[in-house]
Design a protein around this motif. Structure first.
Motif, mmCIF file in Angstrom:
data_model
loop_
_atom_site.group_PDB
_atom_site.id
_atom_site.type_symbol
_atom_site.label_atom_id
_atom_site.label_comp_id
_atom_site.label_asym_id
_atom_site.label_seq_id
_atom_site.Cartn_x
_atom_site.Cartn_y
_atom_site.Cartn_z
ATOM 1 N N ASP A 63 -6.784 8.500 7.295
ATOM 2 C CA ASP A 63 -7.018 7.525 6.230
ATOM 3 C C ASP A 63 -6.458 8.105 4.941
ATOM 4 O O ASP A 63 -6.997 9.074 4.400
ATOM 5 C CB ASP A 63 -8.520 7.259 6.098
ATOM 6 N N ALA A 64 -5.354 7.554 4.466
ATOM 7 C CA ALA A 64 -4.680 8.093 3.282
ATOM 8 C C ALA A 64 -4.288 6.961 2.351
ATOM 9 O O ALA A 64 -3.854 5.894 2.803
ATOM 10 C CB ALA A 64 -3.445 8.886 3.690
ATOM 11 N N GLN A 65 -4.429 7.201 1.064
ATOM 12 C CA GLN A 65 -4.015 6.240 0.043
ATOM 13 C C GLN A 65 -2.632 6.662 -0.451
ATOM 14 O O GLN A 65 -2.484 7.723 -1.079
ATOM 15 C CB GLN A 65 -4.998 6.224 -1.121
ATOM 16 N N ILE A 66 -1.623 5.852 -0.163
ATOM 17 C CA ILE A 66 -0.245 6.159 -0.557
ATOM 18 C C ILE A 66 0.158 5.208 -1.670
ATOM 19 O O ILE A 66 0.113 3.997 -1.504
ATOM 20 C CB ILE A 66 0.732 6.028 0.627
ATOM 21 N N TRP A 67 0.565 5.786 -2.802
ATOM 22 C CA TRP A 67 0.930 5.016 -3.979
ATOM 23 C C TRP A 67 2.450 5.000 -4.133
ATOM 24 O O TRP A 67 3.085 6.047 -4.104
ATOM 25 C CB TRP A 67 0.304 5.630 -5.230
ATOM 26 N N THR A 68 3.011 3.806 -4.308
ATOM 27 C CA THR A 68 4.447 3.695 -4.582
ATOM 28 C C THR A 68 4.624 3.708 -6.093
ATOM 29 O O THR A 68 4.344 2.716 -6.783
ATOM 30 C CB THR A 68 5.028 2.399 -3.989
ATOM 31 N N ALA A 69 5.061 4.839 -6.616
ATOM 32 C CA ALA A 69 5.153 4.994 -8.076
ATOM 33 C C ALA A 69 5.997 6.215 -8.400
ATOM 34 O O ALA A 69 6.172 7.111 -7.565
ATOM 35 C CB ALA A 69 3.758 5.149 -8.692
ATOM 36 N N ASP A 70 6.492 6.260 -9.623
ATOM 37 C CA ASP A 70 7.199 7.429 -10.131
ATOM 38 C C ASP A 70 6.192 8.475 -10.583
ATOM 39 O O ASP A 70 5.136 8.132 -11.129
ATOM 40 C CB ASP A 70 8.105 7.026 -11.297
ATOM 41 N N VAL A 71 6.520 9.742 -10.364
ATOM 42 C CA VAL A 71 5.634 10.827 -10.774
ATOM 43 C C VAL A 71 5.320 10.760 -12.270
ATOM 44 O O VAL A 71 4.216 11.102 -12.700
ATOM 45 C CB VAL A 71 6.257 12.191 -10.398
#
Length: 236
Positions: A76-84
């Motif tokens: 179970d992982a929360q993956i965010w699509t975003a720039d650092v």
């Protein structure tokens, strides 16, 4: 099991080595900056059960792969699509026990661009090292640990990017073979740490000074990391 693109950026041993060096414990939280398809954070989750997993990836294709890889491996992982350098508000409201990163290795001032856009972003990127370190520092809890793997010649840049919020800095040089110069480094720093800087003895990946025969010749400690998910053999 990790699904990766047939063409473009694919993870090698570096994220696996970095994951092995993270001294996390069950129940702690981990954020990876620039997770790609998920090699580092999923290797860490395989070695240390019960972690709360978060990761950021700027390329939607790889963020989606990381989500799929996490699900297919039962995590179970929360993956965010975003720039650092531009994290979403919901993520900036969180802090973590560990932040890990395998920042782009190539210096945009001197490195060449890849013809494949995803490889170009993975190896060069457009985000300055200072932003990677600042983002990591802000997302760490007090006494939280930052773990990085990078090219050895980028160590001065990494250290210049760190300020007084990070301490207890330690560096492990990684060399291909005994007697050769280090080409990679694993770096640990602690938010609010106060112990003196430590430069560890080099760790070589392969047995002997030269490659003598066909076949794998990783040192047993390194082979255990790559094949069975062992922890990193920290030198004195």
């Amino acid at each position: 099991m990790l699904e990766q693109p047939a063409k473009g950026y694919r993870a090698g041993v570096d994220p696996v080595l970095m994951a092995s060096a993270v001294q996390a414990q069950a129940g702690q939280s981990v954020l990876e900056l620039g997770c790609g398809a998920g090699a580092a954070i999923l290797c860490l989750a395989t070695r240390v059960a019960g972690l709360h997993l978060h990761a950021v990836e700027v390329q939607a294709r790889y963020a989606n792969l990381c989500r799929a890889n996490a699900a297919s491996n039962g995590f179970d992982a929360q993956i965010w699509t975003a720039d650092v350098g531009a994290l979403p508000h919901d993520l900036t409201a969180l802090t973590f026990d560990h932040v890990i990163a395998n920042p782009p290795y190539l210096d945009r001032k001197s490195g060449k661009h890849s013809e494949l856009p995803d490889r170009d972003i993975a190896f060069g990127g457009d985000t300055d090292t200072k932003i990677w370190i600042e983002t990591a520092t802000r997302r760490l809890k007090p006494k939280g640990w930052l773990t990085l793997i990078h090219k050895a010649d980028r160590l001065p840049e990494l250290m210049r990017a760190m300020d007084e919020r990070l301490g207890s800095l330690s560096v492990i040089p990684i060399t291909g073979r005994e007697g050769r110069s280090a080409d990679r480094i694993i770096v640990h720093a602690r938010k609010g740490g106060r112990t003196p800087f430590k430069l560890h003895a080099p760790v070589s990946l392969h047995v002997g000074p030269t490659h003598l025969t066909d076949g794998e010749d990783y040192r047993p400690e390194i082979a255990a990391i790559l094949r069975t998910g062992a922890a990193f053999p920290f030198p004195d």
